[in-house]
Design an enzyme around this catalytic site. Structure first.
Site, PDB file in Angstrom:
ATOM      1  N   HIS A   1      23.453  12.418  61.293  1.00 60.61           N
ATOM      2  CA  HIS A   1      22.818  12.436  59.956  1.00 60.61           C
ATOM      3  C   HIS A   1      21.594  11.512  59.904  1.00 60.61           C
ATOM      4  CE1 HIS A   1      26.126  14.645  57.855  1.00 60.61           C
ATOM      5  NE2 HIS A   1      26.858  14.102  58.807  1.00 60.61           N
TER       6      HIS A   1
ATOM      7  N   TYR B   1      32.689   4.357  59.467  1.00 59.13           N
ATOM      8  CA  TYR B   1      31.478   4.111  58.675  1.00 59.13           C
ATOM      9  C   TYR B   1      31.173   2.625  58.544  1.00 59.13           C
ATOM     10  CZ  TYR B   1      31.359   9.054  57.629  1.00 59.13           C
ATOM     11  OH  TYR B   1      31.282  10.408  57.751  1.00 59.13           O
TER      12      TYR B   1
ATOM     13  N   ASN C   1      29.724  17.172  52.797  1.00 58.46           N
ATOM     14  CA  ASN C   1      28.784  18.084  53.449  1.00 58.46           C
ATOM     15  C   ASN C   1      28.557  19.302  52.572  1.00 58.46           C
ATOM     16  OD1 ASN C   1      28.270  16.638  55.803  1.00 58.46           O
ATOM     17  ND2 ASN C   1      29.927  17.625  56.957  1.00 58.46           N
TER      18      ASN C   1
END
Ligand code: HDD
Length: 684
Positions: free
Chosen positions: A76, A363, A149
């Site tokens: 991304h 993350y 998404n």
């Protein structure tokens, strides 16, 4: 004044104001605040002599330049974002204690970042790929990140496979080719080895992978999450974002040309819409499943390669998000924003989806390398509007000056502060983990309930319109046509047989392979909500119309038509043979500096001069090939004839006039694209 400046600043914007720096009227200094007289010449020993080490301004400038880059996101990397606001329609207190979902009077600031997955930070926007749709809600109870998404299913079921999948789809390791493409051997080798990818692959081969605009795509939380209410009762939930402009895509041939004409196509579209005041909007929708129904489906709710068909559990619209402000600085805000699936607030909790569990670690971990240390939550775009008080200290780039003489808990020296969030036994506003009962052996084994990899791929195929099926077959042929190893292609076709025999046959024929023997029977089920054919909206708002003009254009005939289209929210750009004015009308773009792929529709008003002009004829024919609405005023009829279009669907001739002409053209634009045109062999 920009349109976004007319929007009243929310709590987050007021917080950001403290960090904004306006250089207007200022004088040049070093980072230490020392005024500088000359930033163009380094300090030298004599006019033609060597540069001196004591030139602190020179050294600071070079040092800052050398260190400007930070690692791009490992996936991304290419993206763009905007601020906005969310408001729930009515209280969802029945299901959750999350206050931003319970109080319809609350306006919750958000930041959303859209992205592609595989490409580098500088890659083109319009590639065949998943689009990220990550939303940070700055709630009063802390930040909640919904990191989704534009496709509701994922290629793998367990996060331990993410490295493998990403290594397969990224450029190949020996030569770093191809950039931002899935059409290469390693991705398709991964697919054929790993049939759990197949449902996702059907989405990736569909038009969902080439959205017309970030503003016209759906978002999905993908996993099943939990909502938890004040009694501690949980319900399963799937999150959906539905764009108010409908869900629309580009045409593959168009995609390839947009990449060259405007690699920033989606980024520019989002930016321009917000600058223009056409604020993009989505409805948040929930699919709610009682815990008692956990095993009521023929798939596992914890399996992220599955959807809950909307026909089985309807999507309940619960609120609206509007994006109304562009960032001031791309790096400071869009590049430094850090999302994490583990950022949840009271009333929202996880399930045991093994992909989600892995994400909750990944993350945070990635921000440490990307943003250089553990204090990334202090970066303005990441900072919650909720107050932050704890004993976390130090680390690179600590910006807070904690005044307390203690940094541990429990303490008596600082009066026990910061104290527990629970006051006198009152847990309201405090995050409490859902008390799910867990019981099992430690085991590395996929649940048998995750084993069916084909049924929902078939459901997706069955739900497509005829043109969506055609696009999917063509996408397989393009992608597999770039795969060099024959055995990989054969194995992929072998899997397609299990999805649908007709699909497998068409792909096999295109690849010059024998028609495969019949596989299992197609179950025949469909979910109409999956088809983009069902998502056209009654609007031409923000649709871009190219108006071809010349010095011979009849301005009197064109102006009312243009104004009527703009009155319905369309964006009209005049394209002429030169810059400046044509027939007293201001030209926005010169014909050679633009291309029909950058527009949704074309209006011919050239006064007959362009009928002999090759690029203009090509412009019209290409727009036709890409399914776009085309209309001709009387002055454009010669150009329309010169284009020799092989059909009339979505083509409005000059016979109609006035309001009827505008309405016919607008109706043709609302359809988005005329996919039923027979353009397979039509050459623009
Ligand atoms: Fe991820 C970024 C969406 C699975 C690990 N992911 C990232 C972004 C989005 C998603 C939208 C960009 C965020 C931004 O704009 O900054 N990812 C998803 C979805 C998934 C998913 C919808 C499955 C349902 N991701 C996934 C797994 C892992 C990761 C299974 C690892 C185990 N994702 C990451 C990451 C990234 C990331 C490496 C790269 C940059 C970042 O996080 O901040 O940690």
């Amino acid at each position: 004044m920009r349109h976004e400046d007319a929007v009243e600043k929310d709590e987050k914007q007021r917080q950001l104001d403290q960090h904004r720096v306006d250089l207007q009227g200022t004088r040049l200094t070093t980072d230490q605040g020392v005024l500088i007289d000359d930033t163009d010449n380094s300090l030298q020993a004599g006019e033609r002599g060597p540069t001196l080490l004591e030139d602190f301004h020179f050294r600071e400038k070079i040092m800052r330049f050398d260190h400007e880059r930070i690692p791009e996101r490992v996936v991304h990397a290419r993206g763009s974002g905007a601020y906005g606001q969310f408001r729930v329609y009515e209280s969802l207190a029945e299901h959750t204690v999350a206050d931003f979902l319970c109080d319809p009077s609350l306006v919750t600031p958000v930041f959303v970042r859209f992205s592609t997955v595989a490409g580098s930070r500088g890659s083109a926007d319009t590639v065949r790929d998943v689009r990220g749709f990550a939303t940070k809600f700055y709630t009063r109870q802390g930040n909640y990140d919904l990191v989704g998404n534009n496709m509701p299913v994922f290629p793998i079921q367990d996060g331990i496979k993410f490295l493998d999948f990403v290594h397969a789809v990224k450029p190949e390791p020996h030569n770093e080719i191809p950039q931002a493409q899935s059409a290469h051997d390693t991705l398709w080798d991964f697919v054929q080895c790993q049939p759990e990818t197949l449902h996702f692959v059907m989405w990736l081969m569909s038009d969902r992978a080439i959205p017309r605009s970030f503003r016209m795509m759906q978002g999905f939380g993908v996993h099943t999450f939990r909502l938890v209410n004040a009694e501690g009762r949980a319900t399963f939930v799937k999150f959906h974002w539905k764009p108010l402009l409908g869900t629309h895509s580009l045409v593959w041939d168009e995609v390839l040309r947009v990449q060259g004409n405007d690699p920033d196509f989606n980024r520019r579209d989002l930016w321009d819409a917000i600058e223009r005041g056409a604020f993009p909007e989505w409805e948040l929708g929930l699919q709610i499943v009682p815990e008692s129904d956990e095993h009521a489906f023929d798939f596992d709710l914890l399996d992220p390669t599955k959807i809950i068909p909307e026909e089985i559990v309807p999507v309940r619209p619960v609120g609206r998000m509007t994006l109304n402000r562009n960032p001031e600085n791309f790096f400071a805000e869009t590049e430094q924003v850090a999302f994490c699936t583990a950022n949840v607030v009271p009333g929202i909790d996880f399930t045991n989806d093994p992909l989600l569990q892995a994400r909750n670690f990944s993350y945070f971990d990635t921000q440490l390398i990307r943003l250089g240390g553990p204090n990334f939550a202090q970066i303005p775009v990441n900072q919650p509007v909720a107050p932050v008080h704890n004993d976390n200290r130090d680390g690179y780039h600590q910006r807070m000056i904690h005044q307390s003489g203690t940094s541990y808990s429990i303490n008596s020296i600082s009066g026990g502060c910061p104290m527990s969030g629970v006051v006198s036994g009152d847990f309201s506003g405090v995050f409490q983990h859902y008390q799910e009962r867990v019981d099992g052996r430690k085991i590395r084994k996929r649940s048998p309930s995750f084993e069916d990899h084909y049924s929902q791929a078939t459901l997706f195929w069955n739900s497509m319109s005829f043109w969506e099926k055609r696009h999917i077959v063509n996408a397989f042929l393009f992608e597999l046509g770039h795969v060099e190893r024959r055995n990989i292609k054969e194995k992929v076709v072998g899997h397609l047989v299990h999805i649908d025999h007709e699909l497998a046959t068409q792909v096999a024929l295109g690849l010059g392979m024998p028609v495969p023997a019949g596989g299992p029977a197609n179950h025949g089920k469909a979910s109409p909500a999956l088809s983009q054919a069902n998502s056209a909206r009654e609007t031409i708002a923000t649709r871009k119309i190219a108006i071809l003009v010349t010095d011979a254009t009849d301005a009197g005939a064109l102006t009312p038509v243009k104004e009527a289209l703009e009155g319905q929210g369309a964006i009209c750009e005049l394209i002429g043979p030169h810059e400046g004015n044509a027939a007293s009308l201001a030209v926005d773009r010169q014909l050679t500096a633009t291309n029909s792929v950058l527009y949704d529709a074309v209006l011919l008003a050239d006064g007959g001069l362009l009928a002999e002009d090759g690029p203009a004829v090509h412009f019209v024919r290409e727009a036709f090939k890409h399914g776009k609405a085309i209309a001709a005023l009387p002055g454009g009829s010669a150009l329309l004839q010169a284009a020799r279009l092989p059909g009339t669907q979505g083509v409005i001739g000059p016979d109609a006039s006035g309001g009827a002409f505008v309405q016919a053209f607008a109706d043709a634009i609302k359809v988005h694209r005329h996919y039923d045109r027979d353009v397979a062999t039509f050459s623009a």
